[in-house]
Design a protein around this motif. Structure first.
Motif, PDB file in Angstrom:
ATOM      1  N   ASP A  43      45.783  37.256  30.556  1.00 51.98           N
ATOM      2  CA  ASP A  43      46.822  38.009  31.264  1.00 51.98           C
ATOM      3  C   ASP A  43      47.904  37.110  31.839  1.00 51.98           C
ATOM      4  O   ASP A  43      48.786  37.577  32.561  1.00 51.98           O
ATOM      5  CB  ASP A  43      46.201  38.865  32.371  1.00 51.98           C
ATOM      6  CG  ASP A  43      45.479  38.033  33.434  1.00 51.98           C
ATOM      7  OD1 ASP A  43      45.548  36.787  33.364  1.00 51.98           O
ATOM      8  OD2 ASP A  43      44.847  38.626  34.330  1.00 51.98           O
ATOM      9  N   ARG A  45      47.494  34.543  33.954  1.00 52.71           N
ATOM     10  CA  ARG A  45      47.122  33.828  35.174  1.00 52.71           C
ATOM     11  C   ARG A  45      46.676  32.410  34.840  1.00 52.71           C
ATOM     12  O   ARG A  45      46.082  32.161  33.798  1.00 52.71           O
ATOM     13  CB  ARG A  45      45.997  34.550  35.910  1.00 52.71           C
ATOM     14  CG  ARG A  45      46.396  35.846  36.605  1.00 52.71           C
ATOM     15  CD  ARG A  45      45.186  36.490  37.264  1.00 52.71           C
ATOM     16  NE  ARG A  45      44.181  36.878  36.258  1.00 52.71           N
ATOM     17  CZ  ARG A  45      42.891  37.086  36.519  1.00 52.71           C
ATOM     18  NH1 ARG A  45      42.429  36.910  37.755  1.00 52.71           N
ATOM     19  NH2 ARG A  45      42.067  37.453  35.556  1.00 52.71           N
ATOM     20  N   ASP A  69      35.145  38.482  37.449  1.00 54.26           N
ATOM     21  CA  ASP A  69      35.998  38.383  36.265  1.00 54.26           C
ATOM     22  C   ASP A  69      35.280  37.541  35.213  1.00 54.26           C
ATOM     23  O   ASP A  69      35.178  36.317  35.354  1.00 54.26           O
ATOM     24  CB  ASP A  69      37.333  37.746  36.643  1.00 54.26           C
ATOM     25  CG  ASP A  69      38.334  37.725  35.491  1.00 54.26           C
ATOM     26  OD1 ASP A  69      37.905  37.608  34.335  1.00 54.26           O
ATOM     27  OD2 ASP A  69      39.551  37.802  35.769  1.00 54.26           O
TER      28      ASP A  69
END
Length: 407
Positions: A43, A45, A69
């Protein structure tokens, strides 16, 4: 791994290209060093895996597998598994290996001893990534800086030493080098940490660098003997032809984009050869001359980051510099740079060379980034990935711009 009182990982909204991001990350969790390259999640990050040379960081520790996560947990677990020689991935830079900071500190202590100075504390990581590491060295008499180059750029200390010998006023003041390891210890540079560069930086750099390159034309044999690579027209074109057939980044282009790049390649090669054969001699080239690689305080000018230093066509540096300046400053810089060469070589069509140089530099830089990509470990490929593909997309337009300028 370290979490805060709520069991969450610390977060820091730092820009990828912010040189101060690492220091902020480390201070935010009380850590000392990064232990793995910064990873990028699907994503977008970024994950900094950091550690401590001592003990006492705030927060509490939990197992990576307990993170909610799964992708993040895998990144952290992989980083832990890779610590140590047995698990170290191929092409990972030395500064992510346990004990590297101890080795650097020991070397600094040895080379400082004869000068009467001494290190007054642990070295402090400033920027560590796939290509280089820069650490701050607290010392009596003032802070020093130490830069380490990755294996691909291991000749940088020898380049620094040779350029400092020939042009001592234009490079950082070198305290010591360790050529085998790729380390350079240097004095700080005034102006490099300013929030804004002094006015006229591009113009002053263009004037001084043109004169320095002209002076170094006669020193090319010494530069080559010192270990600088010759990146002439044949070397550049041969490598460019190969990447058009073999580069992994060809897969990032659409079929139409790839066809357009390959269709423009023959013309690009002819124009690049014309640039080289127009009468400007090869000399010392920085290879990545832009305003981010110069310190200027209005009086003293220092050019740093010599990882791409070589013997090549000098005008590639000029047009590369111009792209990093605003249009007005770029025009003034190019004019000043050209005036130096016009005076020295009145028989050369300098304007034609300037028209050809942006395309030649695009070819040159595409080769540079292809070589960097091949030397970078897969986990860090995101840092400079896509540059080769981007440059190939620009190639047809760059060729057209040269042909249009000749009409």
């Amino acid at each position: 791994m370290l979490v805060d009182a709520t069991g969450a990982l610390p977060t820091l909204p730092a820009a990828v290209d912010d040189d101060r991001a690492l220091a902020e990350v480390l201070s935010s969790v009380g850590a000392d060093i990064p232990v793995a390259p910064t990873a990028r999640l699907a994503d977008g990050r970024l994950v900094h895996v950091v550690g401590m040379r001592g003990i006492g960081a705030p927060g509490r520790f939990v197992a990576p597998g307990s993170l909610p996560d799964p992708e993040l947990a895998r990144v952290v677990e992989r980083a832990i598994a890779e610590l140590g020689p047995a698990g170290m991935p191929e092409r990972r830079p030395d500064w992510f290996q346990p004990g590297w900071f101890d080795l650097v500190e020991a070397w600094i202590d040895v080379v400082l001893a004869p000068t009467g100075r001494r290190r007054t504390g642990p070295v402090e990581p400033f920027k560590l990534w796939s290509l280089a590491a820069v650490v701050r060295v607290p010392a009596d008499g003032g802070v020093l800086w130490c830069e380490a180059a990755c294996e691909h750029f291991r000749t940088e200390p020898r380049i620094y030493a040779e350029v400092a010998r020939l042009l001592p006023a234009l490079v950082p003041q070198v305290v010591a080098i360790e050529a085998t390891e790729g380390w350079v210890l240097m004095e700080p540079m005034t102006g490099v940490e300013a929030t804004e560069q002094a006015p006229g930086t591009a113009l002053e750099l263009a004037r001084r660098w043109a004169a320095a390159q002209l002076a170094c034309v006669a020193r090319v044999p010494e530069l080559l003997a010192a270990g600088l690579e010759r990146r002439g027209v044949d070397e550049t074109i041969d490598a460019f032809r190969r990447l058009l057939d073999e580069s992994p980044e060809l897969a990032l282009l659409s079929a139409e984009e790839l066809d357009a790049a390959r269709a423009a390649a023959d013309r690009a090669v002819l124009l690049t050869r014309e640039c080289w054969k127009a009468g400007i001699p090869e000399t010392l080239a920085h290879g990545d001359l832009h305003l981010g690689n110069v310190a200027w305080d209005g009086e003293t000018l220092r050019i740093f980051d010599w990882t791409d230093g070589c013997v090549s066509h000098p005008f590639l540096d000029a047009v590369h510099l111009a792209r990093s300046a605003d249009p007005k400053a770029a025009a003034a810089a190019i004019a000043a740079y050209a005036d130096v060469w016009r005076s020295a070589l009145p028989h050369v069509d300098v304007d034609r060379v300037l028209a050809l140089a942006p395309l030649a530099d695009l070819v040159f830089q595409t080769v540079t980034f292809e070589r960097i990509a091949a030397a970078t470990e897969p986990q860090s490929a995101w840092e400079l990935g896509g540059v080769v593909a981007r440059n190939l997309r620009l190639l047809p337009g760059a060729v057209a711009a040269v042909d249009t300028s000749a009409v």
